[in-house]
Design a protein around this motif. Structure first.
Motif, PDB file in Angstrom:
ATOM      1  N   SER A 158      25.083 -16.258 -45.680  1.00  0.00           N
ATOM      2  CA  SER A 158      23.828 -16.912 -45.290  1.00  0.00           C
ATOM      3  C   SER A 158      23.743 -18.329 -45.801  1.00  0.00           C
ATOM      4  O   SER A 158      22.918 -19.098 -45.354  1.00  0.00           O
ATOM      5  CB  SER A 158      22.634 -16.110 -45.815  1.00  0.00           C
ATOM      6  OG  SER A 158      22.672 -16.030 -47.221  1.00  0.00           O
ATOM      7  N   GLN A 194      15.770 -13.458 -48.136  1.00  0.00           N
ATOM      8  CA  GLN A 194      16.863 -12.500 -47.936  1.00  0.00           C
ATOM      9  C   GLN A 194      16.546 -11.139 -48.547  1.00  0.00           C
ATOM     10  O   GLN A 194      17.012 -10.110 -48.049  1.00  0.00           O
ATOM     11  CB  GLN A 194      18.153 -13.029 -48.567  1.00  0.00           C
ATOM     12  CG  GLN A 194      18.792 -14.184 -47.822  1.00  0.00           C
ATOM     13  CD  GLN A 194      20.060 -14.627 -48.506  1.00  0.00           C
ATOM     14  OE1 GLN A 194      20.863 -13.814 -48.969  1.00  0.00           O
ATOM     15  NE2 GLN A 194      20.265 -15.929 -48.591  1.00  0.00           N
ATOM     16  N   ARG A 251      16.927 -18.176 -43.800  1.00  0.00           N
ATOM     17  CA  ARG A 251      17.810 -17.163 -44.369  1.00  0.00           C
ATOM     18  C   ARG A 251      18.516 -17.640 -45.633  1.00  0.00           C
ATOM     19  O   ARG A 251      19.103 -16.841 -46.354  1.00  0.00           O
ATOM     20  CB  ARG A 251      18.851 -16.727 -43.331  1.00  0.00           C
ATOM     21  CG  ARG A 251      18.261 -15.998 -42.131  1.00  0.00           C
ATOM     22  CD  ARG A 251      19.326 -15.264 -41.323  1.00  0.00           C
ATOM     23  NE  ARG A 251      19.899 -14.176 -42.083  1.00  0.00           N
ATOM     24  CZ  ARG A 251      21.112 -14.192 -42.628  1.00  0.00           C
ATOM     25  NH1 ARG A 251      21.883 -15.248 -42.520  1.00  0.00           N
ATOM     26  NH2 ARG A 251      21.560 -13.156 -43.297  1.00  0.00           N
ATOM     27  N   LEU A 301      17.986 -14.082 -35.632  1.00  0.00           N
ATOM     28  CA  LEU A 301      18.096 -13.617 -37.013  1.00  0.00           C
ATOM     29  C   LEU A 301      19.282 -12.676 -37.178  1.00  0.00           C
ATOM     30  O   LEU A 301      20.063 -12.783 -38.129  1.00  0.00           O
ATOM     31  CB  LEU A 301      16.801 -12.926 -37.426  1.00  0.00           C
ATOM     32  CG  LEU A 301      16.559 -12.696 -38.913  1.00  0.00           C
ATOM     33  CD1 LEU A 301      16.547 -14.006 -39.674  1.00  0.00           C
ATOM     34  CD2 LEU A 301      15.236 -11.977 -39.113  1.00  0.00           C
ATOM     35  N   GLN A 324      11.072 -10.018 -42.459  1.00  0.00           N
ATOM     36  CA  GLN A 324      11.638 -11.328 -42.131  1.00  0.00           C
ATOM     37  C   GLN A 324      11.228 -11.757 -40.725  1.00  0.00           C
ATOM     38  O   GLN A 324      10.815 -12.898 -40.500  1.00  0.00           O
ATOM     39  CB  GLN A 324      13.163 -11.286 -42.240  1.00  0.00           C
ATOM     40  CG  GLN A 324      13.690 -11.080 -43.643  1.00  0.00           C
ATOM     41  CD  GLN A 324      15.212 -11.049 -43.673  1.00  0.00           C
ATOM     42  OE1 GLN A 324      15.881 -11.291 -42.667  1.00  0.00           O
ATOM     43  NE2 GLN A 324      15.772 -10.745 -44.828  1.00  0.00           N
TER      44      GLN A 324
END
Length: 321
Positions: A299, A118, A112, A290, A125
């Motif tokens: 992040s 991102q 991340r 996540l 993701q």
């Protein structure tokens, strides 16, 4: 009278035949209707799937600066488990699972921190992490081997397999697969140790695994192929800039890490995670990790010990979700 009776019987037989023909025709028409309906529904589903794939492809594909990976952010280079690690006072499967789950948690958190990662939709993701978590996990074992006291971890796993074999709780074929996987893990980590990899090299290898071009769907491949090209180009430039290594090291390292893709996720799950999450697959746990990470609002912040306290509740949350 006989003639009238005969005519009546003929009429009845005619009507009966007519009714049977009608019912047969109706049944055939109904079957044809259902068949056509099924074909239409199938066609619509295929259209929806195709449109969804095109939409994901459109949303997932992003223009990328070809030099975005030339100089890695420090948060991508640093990869270290927070202290303290689980105490090995009782060397058992629970110790292995807690240690492995921390490493998995850290690997997801690391992903991340990539700005390119991102920028992708959450579904993309998740797919990328599901396809690469085993590679990232092995790289984490290699980089954190001293911090993890990896020989102790692998010894505990080997002892556990011996006990399972002695109790006949594992088949010979499955035990052989697990032992072979354990030996392959040890072999590839020893190869990396011989090269004395730097943190930047581990970071580039993680990026190669995360954005690998060998994805499971064409839409994912279209997302990762240009990113993978940029990663490899920047990785090569890293060696061109480096005064400590010659450029031949780049090819040697890529060749030595090819076996990463040969580790079946289900075998890694059984070796490192079975005592913690039972039959729950890592694929089903990744979205939870996540999303939990996404909730911190930053992040790029370092993973603290509080985060790992949350991770220790992984089993309970996964089983109730």
């Amino acid at each position: 009278s006989i003639t009238q009776h005969s005519i009546s019987m003929n009429n009845n037989m005619f009507m009966k035949n007519l009714e049977e023909d009608y019912e047969e025709t109706f049944a055939e028409s109904h079957d044809l209707f259902l068949s056509e309906k099924a074909l239409i529904l199938k066609s619509l589903n295929e259209l929806k799937d195709n449109l969804k794939e095109k939409s994901e492809e459109s949303n997932g594909t992003t223009s990328i600066d070809p030099k975005v990976f030339d100089y890695l952010h420090p948060s991508l280079v640093k990869f270290q488990l927070p202290s303290p690690l689980p105490s090995p006072s009782q060397l058992n499967s629970q110790f292995v699972c807690e240690t492995a789950s921390r490493l998995l948690f850290l690997s997801v958190n690391w992903a991340r921190k990539s700005s390119v990662f991102q920028s992708l939709p959450n579904s993309t993701q998740v797919s990328l992490l599901r396809n690469s978590w085993s590679d990232l996990f092995i790289l984490g074992l290699a980089q954190c081997r001293d911090q993890l006291n990896l020989p102790v971890v692998l010894t505990v796993i080997a002892s556990h397999l011996q006990n399972c074999l002695g109790q006949d709780s594992l088949s010979l074929a499955r035990t052989r697969q697990l032992v072979n996987t354990l030996n392959k893990i040890k072999e590839i980590i020893n190869r990396m140790e011989e090269l004395s990899l730097e943190p930047e090299e581990f970071a580039y290898l993680r990026l190669c695994s995360l954005f690998g071009p060998d994805q499971t769907s064409s839409s994912l491949r279209k997302v990762t192929e240009p990113v993978s090209d940029c990663v490899l180009s920047s990785f090569r430039i890293f060696y061109q800039r480096s005064k400590r290594h010659n450029e031949g090291r780049f090819a040697k390292l890529l060749l030595r890490t090819i076996p990463l893709r040969s580790f079946p996720p289900d075998l890694l799950e059984e070796l490192f995670f079975s005592g913690l999450i039972g039959n729950v697959k890592i694929d089903s746990v990744i979205p939870y990790i996540l999303n939990m990470e996404a909730g911190d609002g930053n992040s790029n912040q370092e993973v603290d010990e509080g985060d790992f306290d949350q991770e220790n509740n992984l089993e309970e949350t996964s089983l109730t979700d």
